[in-house]
Design a protein around this motif. Structure first.
Motif, PDB file in Angstrom:
ATOM      1  N   ASP A  55      30.607  89.926 -21.333  1.00 10.64           N
ATOM      2  CA  ASP A  55      30.341  90.085 -22.628  1.00 10.64           C
ATOM      3  C   ASP A  55      31.708  89.712 -23.370  1.00 10.64           C
ATOM      4  OD1 ASP A  55      27.874  91.259 -22.157  1.00 10.64           O
ATOM      5  OD2 ASP A  55      28.516  93.388 -22.301  1.00 10.64           O
ATOM      6  N   CYS A  56      32.761  90.071 -22.832  1.00 15.05           N
ATOM      7  CA  CYS A  56      34.033  89.801 -23.600  1.00 15.05           C
ATOM      8  C   CYS A  56      34.251  88.177 -23.812  1.00 15.05           C
ATOM      9  CB  CYS A  56      35.129  90.495 -22.828  1.00 15.05           C
ATOM     10  SG  CYS A  56      36.505  90.705 -23.752  1.00 15.05           S
ATOM     11  N   TYR A  57      34.121  87.521 -22.739  1.00 16.99           N
ATOM     12  CA  TYR A  57      34.176  86.069 -22.786  1.00 16.99           C
ATOM     13  C   TYR A  57      33.408  85.518 -23.948  1.00 16.99           C
ATOM     14  CZ  TYR A  57      37.589  85.406 -19.048  1.00 16.99           C
ATOM     15  OH  TYR A  57      38.573  85.281 -18.297  1.00 16.99           O
ATOM     16  N   PHE A  58      32.220  85.984 -23.838  1.00 18.25           N
ATOM     17  CA  PHE A  58      30.946  85.681 -24.864  1.00 18.25           C
ATOM     18  C   PHE A  58      31.376  85.917 -26.307  1.00 18.25           C
ATOM     19  CE2 PHE A  58      27.149  85.736 -27.613  1.00 18.25           C
ATOM     20  CZ  PHE A  58      26.455  84.795 -27.055  1.00 18.25           C
ATOM     21  N   ASN A  59      31.815  87.125 -26.698  1.00 20.44           N
ATOM     22  CA  ASN A  59      32.381  87.602 -27.879  1.00 20.44           C
ATOM     23  C   ASN A  59      33.586  86.910 -28.310  1.00 20.44           C
ATOM     24  OD1 ASN A  59      30.643  89.285 -28.568  1.00 20.44           O
ATOM     25  ND2 ASN A  59      31.420  91.009 -27.273  1.00 20.44           N
ATOM     26  N   LYS A 111      18.465  75.902 -18.397  1.00 23.67           N
ATOM     27  CA  LYS A 111      18.974  77.251 -17.599  1.00 23.67           C
ATOM     28  C   LYS A 111      18.964  78.417 -18.426  1.00 23.67           C
ATOM     29  CE  LYS A 111      22.251  75.110 -14.621  1.00 23.67           C
ATOM     30  NZ  LYS A 111      23.655  74.959 -14.473  1.00 23.67           N
ATOM     31  N   ALA A 112      18.983  78.342 -19.877  1.00 23.45           N
ATOM     32  CA  ALA A 112      18.819  79.433 -20.998  1.00 23.45           C
ATOM     33  C   ALA A 112      17.575  79.786 -21.164  1.00 23.45           C
ATOM     34  CB  ALA A 112      19.365  78.665 -22.341  1.00 23.45           C
ATOM     35  N   GLN A 113      16.538  79.211 -21.010  1.00 15.35           N
ATOM     36  CA  GLN A 113      15.189  79.301 -20.975  1.00 15.35           C
ATOM     37  C   GLN A 113      14.736  80.432 -19.600  1.00 15.35           C
ATOM     38  OE1 GLN A 113      12.946  75.593 -21.531  1.00 15.35           O
ATOM     39  NE2 GLN A 113      12.179  76.537 -23.169  1.00 15.35           N
ATOM     40  N   ASP A 114      15.262  79.887 -18.451  1.00 11.68           N
ATOM     41  CA  ASP A 114      14.910  80.425 -17.105  1.00 11.68           C
ATOM     42  C   ASP A 114      15.637  82.006 -17.194  1.00 11.68           C
ATOM     43  OD1 ASP A 114      13.580  78.383 -16.236  1.00 11.68           O
ATOM     44  OD2 ASP A 114      15.326  77.825 -14.939  1.00 11.68           O
ATOM     45  N   ALA A 115      16.731  82.218 -17.689  1.00 10.66           N
ATOM     46  CA  ALA A 115      17.551  83.403 -17.687  1.00 10.66           C
ATOM     47  C   ALA A 115      16.798  84.316 -18.971  1.00 10.66           C
ATOM     48  CB  ALA A 115      19.303  82.973 -18.056  1.00 10.66           C
ATOM     49  N   LEU A 116      16.621  83.688 -20.253  1.00 12.58           N
ATOM     50  CA  LEU A 116      16.067  84.568 -21.137  1.00 12.58           C
ATOM     51  C   LEU A 116      14.863  85.067 -20.797  1.00 12.58           C
ATOM     52  CD1 LEU A 116      17.252  82.649 -24.250  1.00 12.58           C
ATOM     53  CD2 LEU A 116      18.279  84.649 -23.468  1.00 12.58           C
ATOM     54  N   MET A 117      14.072  84.223 -20.021  1.00  8.94           N
ATOM     55  CA  MET A 117      12.643  84.637 -19.320  1.00  8.94           C
ATOM     56  C   MET A 117      12.738  85.674 -18.416  1.00  8.94           C
ATOM     57  SD  MET A 117       9.419  84.588 -20.302  1.00  8.94           S
ATOM     58  CE  MET A 117       8.956  82.856 -21.030  1.00  8.94           C
ATOM     59  N   SER A 118      13.771  85.820 -17.495  1.00 11.85           N
ATOM     60  CA  SER A 118      13.982  86.776 -16.693  1.00 11.85           C
ATOM     61  C   SER A 118      14.295  88.027 -17.382  1.00 11.85           C
ATOM     62  CB  SER A 118      15.191  86.297 -15.633  1.00 11.85           C
ATOM     63  OG  SER A 118      14.886  85.249 -14.932  1.00 11.85           O
ATOM     64  N   TYR A 153      28.463  86.469 -15.572  1.00  7.93           N
ATOM     65  CA  TYR A 153      27.113  87.003 -15.747  1.00  7.93           C
ATOM     66  C   TYR A 153      26.586  86.416 -14.362  1.00  7.93           C
ATOM     67  CZ  TYR A 153      27.378  88.098 -20.781  1.00  7.93           C
ATOM     68  OH  TYR A 153      27.497  88.642 -21.669  1.00  7.93           O
ATOM     69  N   ASN A 154      26.954  85.132 -13.786  1.00 10.91           N
ATOM     70  CA  ASN A 154      26.511  84.839 -12.367  1.00 10.91           C
ATOM     71  C   ASN A 154      27.052  85.709 -11.290  1.00 10.91           C
ATOM     72  OD1 ASN A 154      24.184  82.591 -12.704  1.00 10.91           O
ATOM     73  ND2 ASN A 154      25.975  81.578 -13.679  1.00 10.91           N
ATOM     74  N   GLU A 155      28.140  85.903 -11.477  1.00 10.84           N
ATOM     75  CA  GLU A 155      28.770  86.927 -10.270  1.00 10.84           C
ATOM     76  C   GLU A 155      28.114  88.345 -10.422  1.00 10.84           C
ATOM     77  OE1 GLU A 155      30.785  85.996  -7.799  1.00 10.84           O
ATOM     78  OE2 GLU A 155      30.485  83.950  -8.515  1.00 10.84           O
ATOM     79  N   VAL A 160      21.873  91.574 -18.058  1.00  8.43           N
ATOM     80  CA  VAL A 160      22.883  90.377 -17.335  1.00  8.43           C
ATOM     81  C   VAL A 160      22.411  89.152 -17.730  1.00  8.43           C
ATOM     82  CG1 VAL A 160      23.960  89.388 -15.332  1.00  8.43           C
ATOM     83  CG2 VAL A 160      23.957  91.929 -15.544  1.00  8.43           C
ATOM     84  N   TRP A 161      20.911  89.036 -17.261  1.00  7.89           N
ATOM     85  CA  TRP A 161      20.169  87.901 -17.688  1.00  7.89           C
ATOM     86  C   TRP A 161      20.024  87.506 -19.149  1.00  7.89           C
ATOM     87  CZ3 TRP A 161      18.836  84.726 -13.970  1.00  7.89           C
ATOM     88  CH2 TRP A 161      18.653  85.346 -12.364  1.00  7.89           C
ATOM     89  N   LEU A 162      20.016  88.264 -19.859  1.00 11.10           N
ATOM     90  CA  LEU A 162      20.266  88.275 -21.516  1.00 11.10           C
ATOM     91  C   LEU A 162      21.522  87.502 -21.668  1.00 11.10           C
ATOM     92  CD1 LEU A 162      18.808  88.551 -24.045  1.00 11.10           C
ATOM     93  CD2 LEU A 162      20.068  90.624 -24.325  1.00 11.10           C
ATOM     94  N   GLY A 163      22.578  88.170 -21.354  1.00 17.13           N
ATOM     95  CA  GLY A 163      24.006  87.633 -21.450  1.00 17.13           C
ATOM     96  C   GLY A 163      24.073  86.086 -20.819  1.00 17.13           C
TER      97      GLY A 163
END
Length: 138
Positions: free
Chosen positions: A60-64, A106-113, A75-77, A90-93
């Motif tokens: 979250d911090c790195y994203f911001n 990859k974005a679609q897969d994670a967001l769908m999860s 997030y993968n870790e 976590v999948w959303l981030g």
């Protein structure tokens, strides 16, 4: 795996200080506190449940900070930690980070999860562009 009470308290203290700094918008200092929390988790870090929370906070911090590669890495870790795969947040981030890196598949897969785990509600408060990426597949 279990941590000693003392070790757990030390990690939680760093995590809470990091959260407080984030709330005040002091992201680089928060990053230091989250990294400190992670450094206090024994190896292999992914064996500990608390690592899920620390990696997510780092993501979250790195994203911001708009450091999307490091947010993806964290997030993968987090996903590798106990119960990590079942956390829609976590999948959303991760999906949002991949989106910002233009890694659309990859974005679609994670967001769908995230959607499959939590439903559309998980996208409340998020920019529309993230849900728009998957809505045609629902």
């Amino acid at each position: 795996m279990e941590l000693s009470d003392e070790k757990y308290e030390t990690i939680m203290e760093s995590l809470e200080k990091g959260d407080s700094l984030v709330e005040r918008g002091i992201l680089k200092e928060a990053l230091k506190k989250y990294t400190e929390a992670l450094d206090n988790i024994p190896n292999p870090k992914n064996d500990y449940e608390i690592a899920l929370h620390v990696y997510t906070a780092l993501g979250d911090c790195y994203f911001n900070l708009k450091d999307f590669q490091n947010s993806c890495n964290n997030y993968n870790e987090a996903l590798k930690c106990p119960d990590g795969l079942s956390h829609g947040y976590v999948w959303l981030g991760l999906g949002e980070s991949y989106f910002e890196l233009q890694e659309v598949n990859k974005a679609q897969d994670a967001l769908m999860s995230a959607y499959m785990l939590e439903g559309k509600e998980i996208f409340n408060g998020e920019e529309d562009k993230y849900f728009d990426l998957i809505k045609q597949n629902i």
